[in-house]
Design an enzyme around this catalytic site. Sequence first.
Site, PDB file in Angstrom:
ATOM      1  N   TRP A 121       0.838  -1.165   0.194  1.00 24.24           N
ATOM      2  CA  TRP A 121       0.015   0.119   0.117  1.00 24.24           C
ATOM      3  C   TRP A 121       0.877   1.340   0.036  1.00 24.24           C
ATOM      4  CZ3 TRP A 121      -0.366   4.140   3.222  1.00 24.24           C
ATOM      5  CH2 TRP A 121      -1.450   4.940   2.993  1.00 24.24           C
ATOM      6  N   SER A 154       4.895  -5.786   2.523  1.00 19.29           N
ATOM      7  CA  SER A 154       3.846  -4.965   3.287  1.00 19.29           C
ATOM      8  C   SER A 154       2.401  -5.247   3.599  1.00 19.29           C
ATOM      9  CB  SER A 154       4.002  -3.383   2.968  1.00 19.29           C
ATOM     10  OG  SER A 154       3.336  -2.428   3.657  1.00 19.29           O
ATOM     11  N   MET A 155       1.541  -4.657   3.209  1.00 19.28           N
ATOM     12  CA  MET A 155       0.029  -5.072   3.434  1.00 19.28           C
ATOM     13  C   MET A 155      -0.077  -6.231   2.335  1.00 19.28           C
ATOM     14  SD  MET A 155      -2.818  -2.742   1.460  1.00 19.28           S
ATOM     15  CE  MET A 155      -4.036  -4.219   1.839  1.00 19.28           C
ATOM     16  N   ASP A 162      12.597   0.018  10.085  1.00 19.89           N
ATOM     17  CA  ASP A 162      11.373   0.396   9.651  1.00 19.89           C
ATOM     18  C   ASP A 162      10.676   0.975  10.761  1.00 19.89           C
ATOM     19  OD1 ASP A 162       8.822   0.028   8.709  1.00 19.89           O
ATOM     20  OD2 ASP A 162       9.177  -1.860   7.770  1.00 19.89           O
ATOM     21  N   HIS A 221      11.390   0.650   5.666  1.00 21.60           N
ATOM     22  CA  HIS A 221      10.179  -0.018   5.219  1.00 21.60           C
ATOM     23  C   HIS A 221      10.397  -0.722   3.856  1.00 21.60           C
ATOM     24  CE1 HIS A 221       6.516  -2.015   5.211  1.00 21.60           C
ATOM     25  NE2 HIS A 221       6.035  -0.947   4.286  1.00 21.60           N
TER      26      HIS A 221
END
Length: 301
Positions: A29, A96-97, A225, A254
């Site tokens: 995202w 990530s997501m 992160d 991240h």
Amino acid sequence: MTMVTTRDGTRLYCKELGHGRPVVLIHGWPLNSDSWDPIALALAEAGFRAIAYDRRGFGRSDQPWHGYDYDTFSDDLADVMAFCGIDTDVALVGFSMGGGEIARYMSRHNGKGVTQAALISAVVPMLVRDDSNPEGVPEATLMEMVQGMREDRAHFFVQFFKLVFGVGFVSKPVSSELLDWAWSMAMQAGLHPTIAAAKAFGFTDFRGDLASITVPTLIVHGTADKTVPIDATGRETARRLHDALLIEYTDEPHGVIATQTAALSTDLITFLTGGLDSVQAGLRQAVVDAVTAQSISSSLV
């Protein structure tokens, strides 16, 4: 363009590179499948079939009002896999997501066809902070993100991507052009999907899903992160899974898909080719090489 029609009629943009064993790349995202391009190319050149798609609401996919929850996201993943005709020896890689799709797919769809998984800076097992997850992100921080997007999404993402990629006054691990590219991908998404997806990854509890991840799993996470804290996510996931290896990228932010593209590509290909043992052997050899190089350097002084 290749468009996959899901079970609820939503059309998802999908693209492929290469031939061979299928590797499905699930984007983070608020990006889209293009964010995987450098790694997808490396996979294709290594003999894999790299498949990436734009999540509903993002990139070139449809932007319906509904479906921004992980049950639907995992159904979308299943529909992409069915469209591509892949039901055996599939590797899932989520950034990530995108790690949430993997966790929910493994529980909701019984991990059909999947033999390996990789979680890159992933939000699992739970992102929001509460009494049971003290290392998570405060709810107030997540809601401030939502408010920032509502007020001025374009400005919010300029600042957000600096945090994602660790860009500061001194540290500049990515170019300004890459920041612009990430921003342009984010602005392709609809405002409603962007906010709804943020709430989904921010507040979904995947702890119950992790028991379904029984395949060998590579976990990669940056120790610096600030978006998805490693203690609440990468380290906790590694602790909960029985057949997993955590690689910590020291001082990395991240967005390791951009700040450590070459290293991540190598680690993924090593894992996909030889499994967790090959990755561990490679890490041990890297330590030996570093110590040897330091010893040689010291002897020359």
